[in-house]
Write a protein that holds these residues in place. Sequence first.
Motif, PDB file in Angstrom:
ATOM      1  N   MET A   1      -2.947  13.328   2.939  1.00 57.48           N
ATOM      2  CA  MET A   1      -1.751  12.412   2.848  1.00 57.48           C
ATOM      3  C   MET A   1      -0.774  13.486   2.428  1.00 57.48           C
ATOM      4  O   MET A   1       0.617  13.375   3.043  1.00 57.48           O
ATOM      5  N   LEU A   2      -0.878  14.196   1.348  1.00 60.02           N
ATOM      6  CA  LEU A   2       0.168  15.200   0.939  1.00 60.02           C
ATOM      7  C   LEU A   2       0.587  16.424   1.792  1.00 60.02           C
ATOM      8  O   LEU A   2       1.663  16.805   1.933  1.00 60.02           O
TER       9      LEU A   2
ATOM     10  N   GLY B   1     -10.600  15.193  -2.288  1.00 62.26           N
ATOM     11  CA  GLY B   1      -9.891  13.897  -2.683  1.00 62.26           C
ATOM     12  C   GLY B   1      -9.269  13.281  -1.521  1.00 62.26           C
ATOM     13  O   GLY B   1      -8.940  13.610  -0.430  1.00 62.26           O
ATOM     14  N   ASN B   2      -8.836  11.904  -1.984  1.00 66.27           N
ATOM     15  CA  ASN B   2      -8.208  10.997  -0.822  1.00 66.27           C
ATOM     16  C   ASN B   2      -6.678  11.601  -0.740  1.00 66.27           C
ATOM     17  O   ASN B   2      -5.912  11.232   0.321  1.00 66.27           O
ATOM     18  N   ASP B   3      -6.135  12.270  -1.681  1.00 66.01           N
ATOM     19  CA  ASP B   3      -4.677  12.421  -1.550  1.00 66.01           C
ATOM     20  C   ASP B   3      -4.416  13.911  -0.884  1.00 66.01           C
ATOM     21  O   ASP B   3      -3.419  13.977  -0.185  1.00 66.01           O
TER      22      ASP B   3
ATOM     23  N   TYR C   1       5.610   5.779  -1.176  1.00 68.45           N
ATOM     24  CA  TYR C   1       4.782   6.841  -1.413  1.00 68.45           C
ATOM     25  C   TYR C   1       4.077   7.377  -0.197  1.00 68.45           C
ATOM     26  O   TYR C   1       3.932   8.571  -0.089  1.00 68.45           O
ATOM     27  N   GLU C   2       3.847   6.660   0.572  1.00 69.60           N
ATOM     28  CA  GLU C   2       2.735   6.937   1.708  1.00 69.60           C
ATOM     29  C   GLU C   2       3.482   8.120   2.582  1.00 69.60           C
ATOM     30  O   GLU C   2       2.777   8.661   3.064  1.00 69.60           O
TER      31      GLU C   2
ATOM     32  N   ASN D   1       2.596  14.705   4.588  1.00 69.47           N
ATOM     33  CA  ASN D   1       3.946  14.429   4.265  1.00 69.47           C
ATOM     34  C   ASN D   1       4.485  15.847   3.922  1.00 69.47           C
ATOM     35  O   ASN D   1       5.934  15.685   4.445  1.00 69.47           O
TER      36      ASN D   1
ATOM     37  N   LYS E   1       1.054  14.943 -12.119  1.00 68.97           N
ATOM     38  CA  LYS E   1      -0.216  15.490 -12.501  1.00 68.97           C
ATOM     39  C   LYS E   1      -0.186  16.398 -13.763  1.00 68.97           C
ATOM     40  O   LYS E   1      -0.985  16.099 -14.622  1.00 68.97           O
TER      41      LYS E   1
ATOM     42  N   TYR F   1       3.557  15.455  -6.504  1.00 66.51           N
ATOM     43  CA  TYR F   1       2.080  15.406  -7.013  1.00 66.51           C
ATOM     44  C   TYR F   1       1.757  16.162  -8.283  1.00 66.51           C
ATOM     45  O   TYR F   1       1.364  15.895  -8.959  1.00 66.51           O
TER      46      TYR F   1
ATOM     47  N   ASP G   1       5.588  11.261  -0.743  1.00 64.96           N
ATOM     48  CA  ASP G   1       4.778  12.105  -1.767  1.00 64.96           C
ATOM     49  C   ASP G   1       4.463  13.459  -1.145  1.00 64.96           C
ATOM     50  O   ASP G   1       3.868  13.446  -0.207  1.00 64.96           O
TER      51      ASP G   1
END
Length: 308
Positions: A78-79, A73-75, A254-255, A82, A267, A263, A258
Motif C-alpha cells: 500500500m505504501l 507486512g501488509n503495509d 489513509y488508503e 501510494n 512509527k 509511515y 499514506d
Amino acid sequence: MSRISTSLTGTWQHMKRDRQLLVLFLPCLIFYIIFRYGPLFGLTIAFKDYNVFEGIFGSKWVGLKHFVKFFSGNDFLMLFKNTLTLGFFTLIFGFPIPILLAISLNELRVKWLKKSIQTLTYLPAFLSIVIICSMVIDFLSPNTGLINKLMAAVGLEKIYFMIIPEWFRTIYVASDIWANAGYDAIIYLAAVAGISPTLYEAAKVDGCSRWKSLWNITLPGLMPTILIMFILRTGKMLQIGYEKVLLLYNPTTYEVADVFSTYVYRKGLIESNYSYAAAVGMFEAFIAMIMLLSANFISKKAGGKGLW
C-alpha cells in the motif's frame, strides 16, 4: 611507484596553488560532514533493536529483521503504491507546467501583464506549507469553501473533498502545482534569458515566425536545463515530504494518502519504534537513489546531458 609519486606531487602542487579557494570551500565541506554525512551513522539502528538507554553502540544487532518485517507486512504494498502514484502524478502533471509558464511569459509582450502574472504565480512560494494546506482546506470546505459555493451557484451538489479518497491525489497534485509552478518557472526564464538574442534576430531576418523560433531556438536552448531538472525531480519522486500529506490526509483517506514518509513519522516519533522506522526510511532513500541513477543514465543516452 614513480607514477604514484608523480601523481601525489601533482595533487599537492594543485592544492598549494589553489589554497585560497580551498579555504573558501572549507566551511561548505565541514557543513556536509557534520549535517549530511555524519547523521548517516545513525542508520546503523536499522540493523539493531535500538534502545535509548543503551544507545547505538550498546543496542543488540538483529541483522535484517526490521527489513524482513516491513517487506512481509501488509503495509508495504500500500505504501509503495501510494508513494509511487503520488510521485508519478506530481512529476507528470507538475513538471511541464513551469516550462509552459516560462515560455508563455517569455513570449508575452505586454510588460505589466507579464510582471503581474509572474508575481501572482510566484507569491505562493513565500507561504509556508501549513498556510498552503490551510488555504486548500478552506477553499474545499463543504459549507464555507469557495469551490463548493461556486458549484452550488450553478446547481451542483456540494462535495466533501477532504474525506473522499478519490479526490486526495487530485488535491495533492493541484495544490503542489499552484504552490511551486511560479518558483520553478524562474529557473526556466533564466535559461531562456541565456539564449543569445542574435539567434532570434537571424531567424527573424530569415522570415522565421515566432512559433518556429520557439520550436527551433527556445526549446533546444532550454533542453539542458529541462533534462537536469527532470533528473532531480525523478530522484525525489519517492521522497514525498511528510508535512503536506500529514496536513491534508485523515483516517478516511489513509488508503490512498499514506506514504513512506508519513509511515516513518508515525512509527518513529509517535510509536517510538526507531529501528523499524530507520529501516523503512533507508529503503525509501535506496529506491530514490536507484531512480536518480536510472534517470541520469537515460538522460545521457537520450540527450547526451547528465548530472555527472
